[in-house]
Design a protein around this motif. Structure first.
Motif, PDB file in Angstrom:
ATOM      1  N   SER A 102       0.881  -1.164   0.000  1.00 56.24           N
ATOM      2  CA  SER A 102       0.000   0.000   0.000  1.00 56.24           C
ATOM      3  C   SER A 102       0.914   1.207   0.000  1.00 56.24           C
ATOM      4  O   SER A 102       1.982   1.180   0.621  1.00 56.24           O
ATOM      5  N   ASN A 157      -2.879  -0.663  -3.174  1.00 58.72           N
ATOM      6  CA  ASN A 157      -3.783   0.286  -2.506  1.00 58.72           C
ATOM      7  C   ASN A 157      -3.107   1.642  -2.385  1.00 58.72           C
ATOM      8  O   ASN A 157      -1.893   1.709  -2.155  1.00 58.72           O
ATOM      9  N   LYS A 192      -9.828   0.789  -4.273  1.00 58.51           N
ATOM     10  CA  LYS A 192      -8.455   0.604  -3.771  1.00 58.51           C
ATOM     11  C   LYS A 192      -7.844   1.939  -3.346  1.00 58.51           C
ATOM     12  O   LYS A 192      -6.675   2.023  -3.011  1.00 58.51           O
TER      13      LYS A 192
END
Ligand SMILES: C[S@@+](CC[C@H](N)C(=O)[O-])C[C@H]1O[C@@H](n2cnc3c(N)ncnc32)[C@H](O)[C@@H]1O
Ligand code: SF4
Length: 353
Positions: A102, A157, A192
């Motif tokens: 992420s 993400n 996302k």
């Protein structure tokens, strides 16, 4: 100074191309090469000489430069300190999970909101980031992964949880989201991307109309007015009940939740009674709670409760049947965890010794 190519969303780029009589197919080629393949800019050899000359003469293709990289020995989190054109600096974090990442992006240099528990808040607001500076954090982090951790350049993400209040810089953040979402570019799924806010109502008002499908996280931290006022001074101007009323009006997709973030501070907001008040406030909403044991930083005035207190807090929330996750700190050994970012030069120098 030339405008940045990375400030253009796809429709801006199409407009530039059409106004200058260039081949319309150039738009998808440029987006594809810069954002999907993430080739080093400017990738102008892929288009006609006429188009290439036009873009080279009229646009800037530079990105924020990586000043320093901090890699956590504990969990492989990576924190970047980027140097911007005007010498301001900003931090970005890659958070690993199962060989994927992420990315935690910053939206401002510093922050105006002055939350009492946040290292970024201490910095004050220096300025908003431009779209290209936001996009640049992503592209540079991706390229760093390609060079240093080959095979791991999967950033799945995007969270706007770095420095700054993203809704206080709505236009640049919105345009960055549009570029991330563009099917011609990185093509990241709308679910996302998460934008986290301390409750800045002018931005929330625009949210409903302009980017409702992007996930929203609210930093709630206490349902009790006096306590929230102490943690988030913005609460005095935009009280929590008004913020929640705006959020309740955001149309959600099926299985979409609003995330409510709750930092746990020892002897301040960590009692079963606090948990009960929080559960009562959120019961019946499409809510997901992230409990974040507060992360320390140099000079911070709050401390983290013990593990038993944290689990007891969660147990109370479980009785309200609200999905709740205790979010462990990642990258805290290099001051890369939530609320630990601060790109103030003096602090940066003292951190690196
Ligand atoms: C740094 S903020 C940036 C996004 C936005 N300004 C906000 O406040 O939601 C991202 C998250 O970090 C949390 N945070 C800030 N300082 C923290 C700290 N010392 N420990 C744990 N979380 C913190 C914030 O409350 C927020 O939920
Ligand atoms: S928690 Fe968010 S809004 Fe508050 S000072 Fe930090 S970055 Fe700004």
């Amino acid at each position: 100074m030339k405008p940045s190519f990375y400030d253009l969303n796809y429709s801006d780029l199409e407009a530039v191309i059409s106004q200058n009589g260039l081949n319309p197919s150039v738009a998808s080629v440029l987006f594809n090469w810069h954002y999907k393949k993430k080739e080093t800019a400017p990738c102008l050899e892929k288009i006609s000489k006429q188009s290439s000359n036009f873009f080279q003469q009229n646009f800037d293709f530079s990105l924020p430069e990586i000043d320093t990289v901090y890699e956590s020995e504990k969990d492989r989190t990576v924190k970047f300190l980027f140097r911007l054109k005007d010498s301001h600096k900003v931090e970005t974090v890659l958070i690993p999970f199962n060989n994927k990442y992420s990315i935690c992006l910053s939206s401002q240099v510093g922050c105006a909101m002055n939350c009492s528990f946040c290292f970024t808040g201490e910095q004050g607001l220096k300025r908003n980031l431009t779209t290209s500076e936001i996009i640049g954090q992503f592209l540079q982090a991706w390229r760093w992964l390609a060079n240093h951790r080959p095979g791991e350049q999967r950033i799945l993400n995007i969270v706007f949880m770095g420095q700054g209040e993203p809704l206080h810089n709505f236009d640049a953040v919105k345009k960055a989201c549009e570029i991330f979402l563009s099917q011609h570019g990185t093509s990241i799924g709308i679910q996302k991307i998460t934008v986290s806010t301390a409750g800045y109502i002018p931005g929330l008002k625009r949210w409903r109309q302009e980017i409702p499908g992007v996930n929203l996280a609210l930093s709630l931290h206490s349902p009790v007015t006096e306590k929230r006022n102490e943690l988030i001074p913005l609460n005095k101007k935009y009280p929590l009940d008004e913020v929640l009323a705006y959020i309740d009006e955001i149309p959600l997709q099926k299985k979409q939740f609003i995330t409510y973030e709750y930092i746990l501070v020892k002897d301040f907001n960590d009692t079963p009674d606090d948990a009960k008040k929080l559960g009562t406030m959120l019961a019946g909403k499409s809510a997901y709670i992230n409990l974040i044991p507060i992360n320390p930083f140099p000079g911070s005035r709050y401390t983290c409760p013990d593990w038993e207190t944290i689990e007891n807090f969660k147990a109370v929330l479980d009785t309200f049947k609200i999905p709740t996750l205790i979010r462990g700190a990642k990258g805290d050994d290099v001051l890369a965890a939530c609320g630990q970012l601060n790109s103030n030069d003096k602090i940066w120098l003292s951190n690196t010794g």
